[in-house]
Write a protein that holds these residues in place. Sequence first.
Motif, PDB file in Angstrom:
ATOM      1  N   LEU A 171       0.960  -1.512  -0.281  1.00 13.59           N
ATOM      2  CA  LEU A 171      -0.186   0.034   0.198  1.00 13.59           C
ATOM      3  C   LEU A 171       0.927   0.712   0.064  1.00 13.59           C
ATOM      4  O   LEU A 171       0.497   2.590  -0.461  1.00 13.59           O
ATOM      5  N   SER A 172       2.552   0.868   0.519  1.00  7.47           N
ATOM      6  CA  SER A 172       2.706   2.452   0.259  1.00  7.47           C
ATOM      7  C   SER A 172       3.495   2.392  -1.262  1.00  7.47           C
ATOM      8  O   SER A 172       3.890   3.848  -1.518  1.00  7.47           O
ATOM      9  N   LEU A 173       3.010   1.900  -2.187  1.00  2.00           N
ATOM     10  CA  LEU A 173       3.401   2.091  -3.469  1.00  2.00           C
ATOM     11  C   LEU A 173       1.778   3.376  -4.173  1.00  2.00           C
ATOM     12  O   LEU A 173       2.172   4.573  -4.736  1.00  2.00           O
ATOM     13  N   ASN A 174       1.158   3.349  -2.588  1.00  5.58           N
ATOM     14  CA  ASN A 174      -0.368   4.610  -3.202  1.00  5.58           C
ATOM     15  C   ASN A 174       0.271   5.567  -3.141  1.00  5.58           C
ATOM     16  O   ASN A 174      -0.390   6.595  -4.315  1.00  5.58           O
ATOM     17  N   PRO A 175       0.831   6.307  -1.502  1.00  2.24           N
ATOM     18  CA  PRO A 175       1.013   7.567  -2.058  1.00  2.24           C
ATOM     19  C   PRO A 175       2.905   8.051  -3.274  1.00  2.24           C
ATOM     20  O   PRO A 175       1.906   8.901  -3.324  1.00  2.24           O
ATOM     21  N   ALA A 176       2.990   6.985  -3.781  1.00  2.00           N
ATOM     22  CA  ALA A 176       4.310   6.603  -4.609  1.00  2.00           C
ATOM     23  C   ALA A 176       3.418   6.959  -5.841  1.00  2.00           C
ATOM     24  O   ALA A 176       4.228   8.111  -6.791  1.00  2.00           O
ATOM     25  N   VAL A 177       2.828   6.330  -6.313  1.00  4.50           N
ATOM     26  CA  VAL A 177       2.157   6.411  -7.895  1.00  4.50           C
ATOM     27  C   VAL A 177       1.195   7.783  -7.960  1.00  4.50           C
ATOM     28  O   VAL A 177       1.330   8.532  -8.696  1.00  4.50           O
ATOM     29  N   THR A 178       0.132   8.115  -6.420  1.00  2.42           N
ATOM     30  CA  THR A 178       0.127   9.279  -6.900  1.00  2.42           C
ATOM     31  C   THR A 178       0.611  10.243  -6.884  1.00  2.42           C
ATOM     32  O   THR A 178       0.236  11.285  -7.517  1.00  2.42           O
ATOM     33  N   LEU A 179       1.556  10.753  -6.371  1.00  6.04           N
ATOM     34  CA  LEU A 179       2.352  11.318  -6.274  1.00  6.04           C
ATOM     35  C   LEU A 179       3.563  11.336  -7.715  1.00  6.04           C
ATOM     36  O   LEU A 179       3.512  12.570  -8.479  1.00  6.04           O
ATOM     37  N   TYR A 180       3.297  10.925  -8.178  1.00  5.53           N
ATOM     38  CA  TYR A 180       4.235  10.085  -9.378  1.00  5.53           C
ATOM     39  C   TYR A 180       3.105  10.891 -10.592  1.00  5.53           C
ATOM     40  O   TYR A 180       3.182  11.486 -11.635  1.00  5.53           O
ATOM     41  N   LEU A 181       2.081  10.395 -10.591  1.00  6.21           N
ATOM     42  CA  LEU A 181       1.390  10.709 -11.589  1.00  6.21           C
ATOM     43  C   LEU A 181       0.965  12.580 -11.026  1.00  6.21           C
ATOM     44  O   LEU A 181       0.646  13.270 -12.893  1.00  6.21           O
TER      45      LEU A 181
END
Length: 308
Positions: A171-181
Amino acid sequence: MTSVLPPFVQAASGSLGAASANALTYPLDLITTRIQATEKGTSIRKQIHTYGLSSLYDGIGADTSATLLSSFLYYYVYSFLRALVVRGNGKSKAAMLSLPQELAIGYLSGIASRSITTPLNLVTVRLQTARVSDDSSPQGGTSRFTAVCKQILREEGLRGFWKGFSSNFVLSLNPAVTLYLFQQYRSVMLKGKERASPPPGHSFVGGALANSIAVIMLYPLLLAKTVVQASRRSNSTNNSSQGPSIRSSLQGIYTTGGFFALYRGLGAQLFKGILRQGTAMMVKQRIEQLVVQAYLRQRALRRIQYKG
């Protein structure tokens, strides 16, 4: 997130933005949690009719504290690690990094922040679901928060406060993906000065779209984590009962309701996420703009004083 401001300023603006968004959308967050934690779903009208409007703010103190701490740690670690990578590559502070670099930095930042704030998140979930799970915790204020903490410690020990933490490794990929997008949105939709300092409207739309895509990708794990954290260890004589795990929760939800059951509550989660992430990004960008404007005014005054 390609701000050139110091890590502390980015962390402070990010945490204040997240806390503001949390206060605005908290009733939606609570309703979403109750839908996720209840196998047959729940009626929003029934909740309000049965428990009153005040019940929509159960656990808001613990959740706001967790949001402030988690967001501050995330943005601070993110901006610090990003500055190190940029410096090592010899790029400008506002330069775009590669996809693997951005995701790695965001992922490590998420793990760092969630490892510290998971206990508060767990207590929040227990407070949010107490009214619909026959929880015997006392109602009201600090005494209820303390009672839930004692209950967790008594039933599951200190490790119980990190219940469901294993899901954070994904789930820590969630903020990472959000900020990248969100960064990709800025690079595609904005130009010039607006790309470096997006207007409030673009910050809201970009943040909302980025968060929605990230949530859809990882939603079944988010659902399973809520189910695990809302559950309590059985008080039966079977001492080996350890309660559900992330894996068993996913299997149970799928077995009971099929594939689409893994996405129960997704609509409420997306609606909450659009308002929450969009508002958080908008407030964060606005605070950073105010900081920059204040710095420029102060520097201009110093120049005038120096010339005088």
